[in-house]
Scaffold this motif. Structure first.
Motif, PDB file in Angstrom:
ATOM      1  N   ASN A  71      26.658  45.554  25.383  1.00 16.13           N
ATOM      2  CA  ASN A  71      26.042  44.299  25.864  1.00 16.13           C
ATOM      3  C   ASN A  71      24.551  44.505  26.092  1.00 16.13           C
ATOM      4  OD1 ASN A  71      28.596  43.311  25.915  1.00 16.13           O
ATOM      5  ND2 ASN A  71      28.878  43.583  28.119  1.00 16.13           N
ATOM      6  N   TYR A  72      24.207  45.657  26.673  1.00 13.57           N
ATOM      7  CA  TYR A  72      22.782  45.920  26.922  1.00 13.57           C
ATOM      8  C   TYR A  72      22.018  45.991  25.598  1.00 13.57           C
ATOM      9  CZ  TYR A  72      24.732  47.530  31.399  1.00 13.57           C
ATOM     10  OH  TYR A  72      25.417  47.625  32.570  1.00 13.57           O
ATOM     11  N   LEU A  73      22.623  46.656  24.619  1.00 12.84           N
ATOM     12  CA  LEU A  73      21.923  46.806  23.339  1.00 12.84           C
ATOM     13  C   LEU A  73      21.786  45.468  22.620  1.00 12.84           C
ATOM     14  CD1 LEU A  73      23.282  50.231  22.083  1.00 12.84           C
ATOM     15  CD2 LEU A  73      20.926  49.669  22.680  1.00 12.84           C
ATOM     16  N   GLN A  74      22.836  44.646  22.709  1.00 15.40           N
ATOM     17  CA  GLN A  74      22.736  43.339  22.046  1.00 15.40           C
ATOM     18  C   GLN A  74      21.686  42.469  22.733  1.00 15.40           C
ATOM     19  OE1 GLN A  74      26.865  42.116  21.666  1.00 15.40           O
ATOM     20  NE2 GLN A  74      27.199  43.776  20.206  1.00 15.40           N
ATOM     21  N   GLU A  75      21.634  42.595  24.046  1.00 13.14           N
ATOM     22  CA  GLU A  75      20.613  41.845  24.782  1.00 13.14           C
ATOM     23  C   GLU A  75      19.211  42.351  24.415  1.00 13.14           C
ATOM     24  OE1 GLU A  75      20.823  40.555  29.291  1.00 13.14           O
ATOM     25  OE2 GLU A  75      19.943  42.564  29.156  1.00 13.14           O
ATOM     26  N   MET A  76      19.082  43.669  24.323  1.00 13.77           N
ATOM     27  CA  MET A  76      17.788  44.265  23.963  1.00 13.77           C
ATOM     28  C   MET A  76      17.369  43.817  22.560  1.00 13.77           C
ATOM     29  SD  MET A  76      16.925  48.337  23.664  1.00 13.77           S
ATOM     30  CE  MET A  76      16.995  48.787  25.374  1.00 13.77           C
ATOM     31  N   ASN A  77      18.349  43.764  21.681  1.00 15.61           N
ATOM     32  CA  ASN A  77      18.062  43.331  20.316  1.00 15.61           C
ATOM     33  C   ASN A  77      17.550  41.890  20.331  1.00 15.61           C
ATOM     34  OD1 ASN A  77      18.525  42.217  17.621  1.00 15.61           O
ATOM     35  ND2 ASN A  77      19.372  44.231  17.154  1.00 15.61           N
ATOM     36  N   LYS A  78      18.253  41.050  21.086  1.00 12.87           N
ATOM     37  CA  LYS A  78      17.877  39.634  21.145  1.00 12.87           C
ATOM     38  C   LYS A  78      16.490  39.467  21.781  1.00 12.87           C
ATOM     39  CE  LYS A  78      19.828  35.401  23.029  1.00 12.87           C
ATOM     40  NZ  LYS A  78      19.686  35.336  24.484  1.00 12.87           N
ATOM     41  N   GLU A  79      16.269  40.187  22.869  1.00 16.33           N
ATOM     42  CA  GLU A  79      15.020  40.021  23.622  1.00 16.33           C
ATOM     43  C   GLU A  79      13.823  40.694  22.941  1.00 16.33           C
ATOM     44  OE1 GLU A  79      14.516  38.289  26.405  1.00 16.33           O
ATOM     45  OE2 GLU A  79      16.607  37.626  26.255  1.00 16.33           O
ATOM     46  N   VAL A  80      14.065  41.798  22.245  1.00 22.75           N
ATOM     47  CA  VAL A  80      12.936  42.574  21.723  1.00 22.75           C
ATOM     48  C   VAL A  80      13.014  42.787  20.201  1.00 22.75           C
ATOM     49  CG1 VAL A  80      11.518  44.645  21.966  1.00 22.75           C
ATOM     50  CG2 VAL A  80      12.839  43.820  23.929  1.00 22.75           C
ATOM     51  N   PHE A  81      14.034  43.532  19.738  1.00 19.46           N
ATOM     52  CA  PHE A  81      14.032  43.949  18.325  1.00 19.46           C
ATOM     53  C   PHE A  81      13.943  42.761  17.373  1.00 19.46           C
ATOM     54  CE2 PHE A  81      16.770  47.674  19.937  1.00 19.46           C
ATOM     55  CZ  PHE A  81      15.651  48.384  20.284  1.00 19.46           C
ATOM     56  N   SER A  82      14.673  41.696  17.688  1.00 23.22           N
ATOM     57  CA  SER A  82      14.714  40.561  16.760  1.00 23.22           C
ATOM     58  C   SER A  82      13.371  39.831  16.687  1.00 23.22           C
ATOM     59  CB  SER A  82      15.807  39.579  17.182  1.00 23.22           C
ATOM     60  OG  SER A  82      15.452  39.003  18.412  1.00 23.22           O
ATOM     61  N   LYS A  83      12.504  40.095  17.672  1.00 21.26           N
ATOM     62  CA  LYS A  83      11.234  39.357  17.714  1.00 21.26           C
ATOM     63  C   LYS A  83      10.076  40.121  17.091  1.00 21.26           C
ATOM     64  CE  LYS A  83      12.504  36.654  21.694  1.00 21.26           C
ATOM     65  NZ  LYS A  83      12.593  36.652  23.136  1.00 21.26           N
ATOM     66  N   TYR A  84      10.318  41.367  16.743  1.00 19.75           N
ATOM     67  CA  TYR A  84       9.232  42.188  16.205  1.00 19.75           C
ATOM     68  C   TYR A  84       9.729  42.926  14.965  1.00 19.75           C
ATOM     69  CZ  TYR A  84       7.157  41.631  20.869  1.00 19.75           C
ATOM     70  OH  TYR A  84       6.637  41.126  22.025  1.00 19.75           O
ATOM     71  N   ASN A  85       8.781  43.379  14.160  1.00 18.44           N
ATOM     72  CA  ASN A  85       9.186  44.184  13.005  1.00 18.44           C
ATOM     73  C   ASN A  85       9.208  45.661  13.407  1.00 18.44           C
ATOM     74  OD1 ASN A  85       9.800  45.085  10.457  1.00 18.44           O
ATOM     75  ND2 ASN A  85       7.661  45.070   9.785  1.00 18.44           N
ATOM     76  N   VAL A  86      10.158  45.981  14.250  1.00 17.79           N
ATOM     77  CA  VAL A  86      10.248  47.378  14.705  1.00 17.79           C
ATOM     78  C   VAL A  86      11.629  47.953  14.408  1.00 17.79           C
ATOM     79  CG1 VAL A  86       8.575  47.158  16.578  1.00 17.79           C
ATOM     80  CG2 VAL A  86      10.993  46.701  17.013  1.00 17.79           C
ATOM     81  N   MET A  87      11.685  49.260  14.262  1.00 15.33           N
ATOM     82  CA  MET A  87      12.972  49.914  14.048  1.00 15.33           C
ATOM     83  C   MET A  87      13.476  50.538  15.352  1.00 15.33           C
ATOM     84  SD  MET A  87      12.804  53.733  12.572  1.00 15.33           S
ATOM     85  CE  MET A  87      12.455  55.084  13.646  1.00 15.33           C
ATOM     86  N   SER A  88      14.750  50.861  15.367  1.00 18.32           N
ATOM     87  CA  SER A  88      15.300  51.464  16.575  1.00 18.32           C
ATOM     88  C   SER A  88      16.226  52.622  16.222  1.00 18.32           C
ATOM     89  CB  SER A  88      16.076  50.415  17.361  1.00 18.32           C
ATOM     90  OG  SER A  88      17.021  49.810  16.525  1.00 18.32           O
ATOM     91  N   VAL A  89      16.118  53.676  16.959  1.00 21.35           N
ATOM     92  CA  VAL A  89      17.012  54.824  16.731  1.00 21.35           C
ATOM     93  C   VAL A  89      17.410  55.424  18.066  1.00 21.35           C
ATOM     94  CG1 VAL A  89      14.992  56.224  16.220  1.00 21.35           C
ATOM     95  CG2 VAL A  89      17.228  57.126  15.667  1.00 21.35           C
TER      96      VAL A  89
END
Ligand code: NOJ
Length: 576
Positions: A266-284
């Protein structure tokens, strides 16, 4: 203490690096279908403390890295992952952050950071930052407020257990001298939780206010234009805050109890929605849980969590007494096949938490060191998954050879030593063990040239140099066409020119060969055969193909390949 669990931890910590996902367009049913910059990236990890010191204080810094950007570019890498550079009292070399929006004094200023980012982007190199949010420093303002009173608005940013309730159930701390993860704090008569050191209290991810703070921090850096996040120890963030008892001895298998607790996704999906989906950034992410299923749940694109994770099964194989090459093949092949259709992995044999790959996985004796380093770099740069190359491995830097505890700086190692002293443990055995595996082996100053302090610093380096810097350094290798460094450059070029080495199907060849690791990579009509002798002996090999017409693309012996009879640590990439 039967095992050195602190070190064991570091060898088993799963790593997740987060890249900006943006829109994940399709499920990667055919690896060719999901082309992404972060899959094609070659990541070079810079350990800032040891890379290049610009001001003579013996500690590497941002201006030092800036002065070496042309070198980094020359390697052919396309992204840099920087270990933490935020304000920190440095209990754990920056993995204890006291201000997430400021730069560590030893490393420079925000202006230096902006110049570094600009310099990287001008060279078409992306920047991935370390995000350390399983815990903060105890010197972070949040923790200072949190510990000051039970009614502080920051109290629930961390995990507290009021002492009237009795002592909480045991939790294992990876870095604490007594391995007790609960520290009593008299100010409010309560215990706080720290999976790592006492100076690294765990943040409470159940608290939405804390999560919002973290997303704000991520946006701060993403707005500056960085290209990705590596999520440190993130798999441990979710906790069952009733802190139930765990079975006796759980610490020998703590990842099973600490990782992937419900809530994490849930935290990761929220983080994705709040941050990753809004920027062209990768995550590992550091760590991939306990199973392929866990790993898929982190990285499968349709779940909208992370882009990649790194698993530790591969790096954990090397032991002082040696290791089975068959086992190495089996582990890497299993991970590859589990992600052949969906998800994406990271490939690495070393990082700042590991000793040097050439000393662990091959041979650092003068006769074989260069061949070994070239062979291992061939492996990392020809597998499916994003390669993470640790600074210094492009030169074949080796373990430090420290023999005395005074030579080490690594906090968990020093704590473990004190623990053994207090409990009458076997100190000579421990010293022998850390000579092979302590992470300080991989943190000795970078070897630029044969001048004083290897050209790393004009001052006294924070950690002793490896005395072999006079022979192993950039300046010497630049001049030698056949050096490990120039071989590394040829390998990065080969990978970048051949997407088949990124996306191509992987198939083992001569599967049961006990010495040779060989595999094909095939994609869109192109087929490569990679052949690696992982031993110091000649080894016979069955290529299962006619090599007489194959083209040798790269080889670590002069005069090309020896086909079916491989020489010690021989590495060849053929085009079939
Ligand atoms: C993993 C990091 O890679 C390691 O260096 C650090 O000590 C721990 N996480 C704690 O942050």
């Amino acid at each position: 203490m039967k095992k050195n669990r602190s070190l064991l931890l570091l060898l088993t910590l799963p790593v997740l690096i987060s890249c900006n996902t943006g829109e994940q367009k399709k499920t990667n049913t055919d690896t060719a279908a999901g082309r992404e910059w972060w899959k094609e990236a070659i990541v070079y990890q810079v350990y800032p403390r040891s890379f290049k010191d610009s001001d003579g204080d013996g500690i590497g810094d941002l201006k030092g890295i800036i002065s070496k950007l042309d070198y980094i570019k020359s390697l052919g890498v396309t992204a840099v992952w920087l270990n933490p550079i935020y304000s920190s009292p440095n209990d754990d070399n920056g993995y204890d952050v006291s201000d997430y929006r400021d730069i560590m004094k030893d490393f420079g200023t925000m202006q230096d950071f902006d110049a570094l980012l600009k310099g990287l982007h001008e060279r078409n190199i992306k920047l991935v930052m370390d995000l350390v949010v399983n815990h903060s420093s105890d010197e972070h303002e949040w923790f200072k407020q949190s510990r000051s009173s039970r009614t502080s608005p920051y109290r629930n940013y961390y995990h507290w257990w009021d002492a009237e309730r009795g002592k909480p159930n045991y939790r294992y701390s990876l870095f604490d001298i007594n391995h007790d993860a609960w520290k009593y704090d008299s100010t409010t008569n309560a215990y706080y939780l720290h999976y790592f050191s006492r100076k690294q209290p765990d943040l409470n991810w159940e608290n939405p206010a804390l999560r919002k703070e973290v997303y704000g921090i991520m946006k701060f850096w993403a707005d500056k234009g960085i290209d990705g996040f590596r999520l440190d120890a993130f798999q441990f963030t979710a906790k069952d805050t009733s802190f139930p008892a765990f079975p006796k001895g759980f610490e020998n298998d703590f990842v099973k109890y600490y990782a992937m607790v419900p809530g994490l996704h849930n935290y990761l999906q929220e983080m994705n929605k709040e941050v990753f989906s809004k920027y062209n950034v990768m995550s590992v992410a550091e760590g991939a849980g306990n199973s392929f299923r866990d790993a898929h749940e982190l990285v499968d694109a349709s779940r909208k969590e992370l882009n990649m994770a790194y698993a530790f099964d591969g790096v954990d194989i090397a032991k002082p007494e040696g290791y089975s090459i068959r086992r190495l093949k089996e582990v890497f092949s299993r991970w590859d096949s589990a992600f052949a259709q969906n998800g994406w992995l990271s490939i690495f044999l070393a990082n700042h938490d590991q000793a040097r790959m050439v000393s662990r996985f091959a041979s650092d004796v003068p006769q074989f060191r260069e061949l070994s380093a070239k062979m291992l770099n061939t492996f990392i740069l020809s597998m499916r998954g994003t390669p993470y190359c640790y600074n210094g491995d492009e030169l074949g830097m080796t373990n430090a050879g420290f023999t005395r505890i005074e030579q080490y700086r690594d906090m968990p190692t020093l704590n473990e030593y004190k623990h053994l002293q207090q409990t009458g443990g076997d100190i000579p055995k421990f010293l022998k063990q850390i000579q092979f595996s302590c992470r300080d082996n991989g943190r000795t100053p970078f070897q630029w040239d044969s001048s004083k302090n290897a050209g790393f610093s004009t001052g006294l380096p924070w950690l002793q140099l490896n005395p072999n810097y006079r022979d192993i350094n950039v300046a010497v290798q630049e001049k030698d066409e056949k050096s490990v460094l120039n071989y590394f450059r040829r390998m990065t070029k080969l990978r970048k020119e051949n997407p088949a080495l990124v996306y191509g199907a992987y198939q083992l060849v001569d599967k049961n060969n006990p010495s040779v690791y060989a595999y094909t990579r095939e994609w869109q009509g192109k087929k490569f055969l990679v052949v690696l002798n992982f031993t110091s002996k000649a080894a016979a090999f069955d290529p299962a193909a006619d090599l007489s017409k194959a083209k040798t693309l790269i080889s670590n012996y002069p005069g090309g390949s020896a086909a079916k009879q491989l020489r010690p640590y021989e590495a060849v990439v053929y085009q079939l």
